[in-house]
Design a protein around this motif. Structure first.
Motif, short mmCIF file in Angstrom:
data_model
loop_
_atom_site.label_atom_id
_atom_site.label_comp_id
_atom_site.label_asym_id
_atom_site.label_seq_id
_atom_site.Cartn_x
_atom_site.Cartn_y
_atom_site.Cartn_z
N ALA A 109 0.82 -1.21 0.00
CA ALA A 109 0.00 0.00 0.00
C ALA A 109 0.86 1.26 0.00
O ALA A 109 1.97 1.28 0.54
N LYS A 110 0.33 2.32 -0.61
CA LYS A 110 0.99 3.63 -0.59
C LYS A 110 0.26 4.60 0.32
O LYS A 110 0.84 5.56 0.81
N THR A 111 -1.03 4.34 0.52
CA THR A 111 -1.84 5.16 1.41
C THR A 111 -2.63 4.25 2.33
O THR A 111 -3.15 3.21 1.90
N LEU A 112 -2.71 4.64 3.60
CA LEU A 112 -3.44 3.88 4.60
C LEU A 112 -4.54 4.75 5.17
O LEU A 112 -4.29 5.86 5.64
N ARG A 113 -5.77 4.26 5.10
CA ARG A 113 -6.90 4.95 5.71
C ARG A 113 -7.45 4.06 6.81
O ARG A 113 -7.76 2.89 6.57
#
Length: 276
Positions: free
Chosen positions: A19-23
């Motif tokens: 992943a490059k972004t974690l929400r």
């Protein structure tokens, strides 16, 4: 360890690694017994506990949601949703405070849109923005506030936010913002840890221009980079956390208007992976 759990953890770790972004969505903290057993001593400790517990729980889920996964990974627990039904929308007030960990104005829109989507509403009733932490020795100025405030004004015009407020502004800076802004601040939070009594000049100005003065106990930096990485490490023990950076944190409360009680509260968190 159960072979099934081992496979689940391996898949979850693979998704986190790519992943490059974690929400991350903590869900309703009022109902989460796992967190109620602890009594955090500060907002920072509460957030650290929430990130660790949510990530750990997500890691142990039997069916990680890998379908459609690209660069952004949604780490939330489906059964702890805070979605508001259309029937109860008029009965509740949705308030939020946004902590920007990086001075990127697009993060404001991302946070508000994620808040609306998560809570199943078209509009947040109020959003207070906490100033980005500045380098040691730099004083907060109107120029620092303007880009973020313009983004908030845009969200008011598009009816995604009803009212916007500020945090930790003294009388002079609040007056400068009020005179410059097209959408005026409706509130200003004052930290009583550094000010046990409301300054008389601030009180007089706020009263004269119908600005609500509120109190809070949040530190200037809600969570340091090291503390965030520690929370990630505790939640996903095999994850390399050194490249992860916290972007923003949105803390929300859903309040029953007629009774003045908090129906639910939680955090939405966004982080990104930077190149080593």
């Amino acid at each position: 360890m159960d072979p099934q759990n081992t496979a689940v953890n391996a898949e979850a770790n693979m998704m986190l690694t790519h992943a490059k972004t974690l929400r991350l969505h903590t869900g309703n903290l009022v109902n989460r017994s796992r967190l109620r057993k602890k009594c955090p001593g500060s907002p920072s400790e509460e957030l650290q506990d929430c990130i660790q517990a949510t990530l750990s729980e997500w890691m142990s889920m039997t069916k990680p949601q890998s379908e459609g996964f690209h660069d952004t990974l949604d780490c939330s627990i489906p059964q702890v949703t805070d979605a508001i039904t259309p029937e109860e929308r008029e009965e509740v007030k949705v308030s939020a405070k946004l902590f920007l960990c990086e001075p990127v104005e697009s993060s404001i829109r991302d946070a508000v849109e994620m808040g609306c989507q998560t809570l199943a509403v078209s509009q947040l009733d109020s959003v207070i923005i906490a100033p980005t932490v500045l380098p040691e020795g730099d004083g907060l100025t109107l120029a620092h506030l303007q880009p973020a405030w313009e983004e908030l004004e845009s969200l008011v015009r598009s009816q995604q936010i009803a009212a916007i407020g500020t945090s930790d502004l003294d009388k002079d800076l609040l007056e400068q913002l009020y005179n410059w802004a097209q959408v005026k601040p409706s509130s200003n939070q004052v930290n009583l840890a550094s000010c046990c009594v409301m300054p008389p000049d601030l009180t007089a100005f706020a009263k004269g221009f119908d600005i609500q003065l509120l109190t809070h106990s949040d530190p200037k930096e809600l969570m340091s980079a090291a503390t965030f990485q520690q929370a990630l490490q505790e939640g996903a023990q095999d994850l390399n956390v050194t490249n992860w950076r916290l972007e923003w944190v949105l803390r929300y409360s859903i309040i029953v208007k007629s009774r003045g009680i908090i129906k639910s509260k939680g955090y939405l968190v966004s982080a990104r992976k930077v190149n080593p």
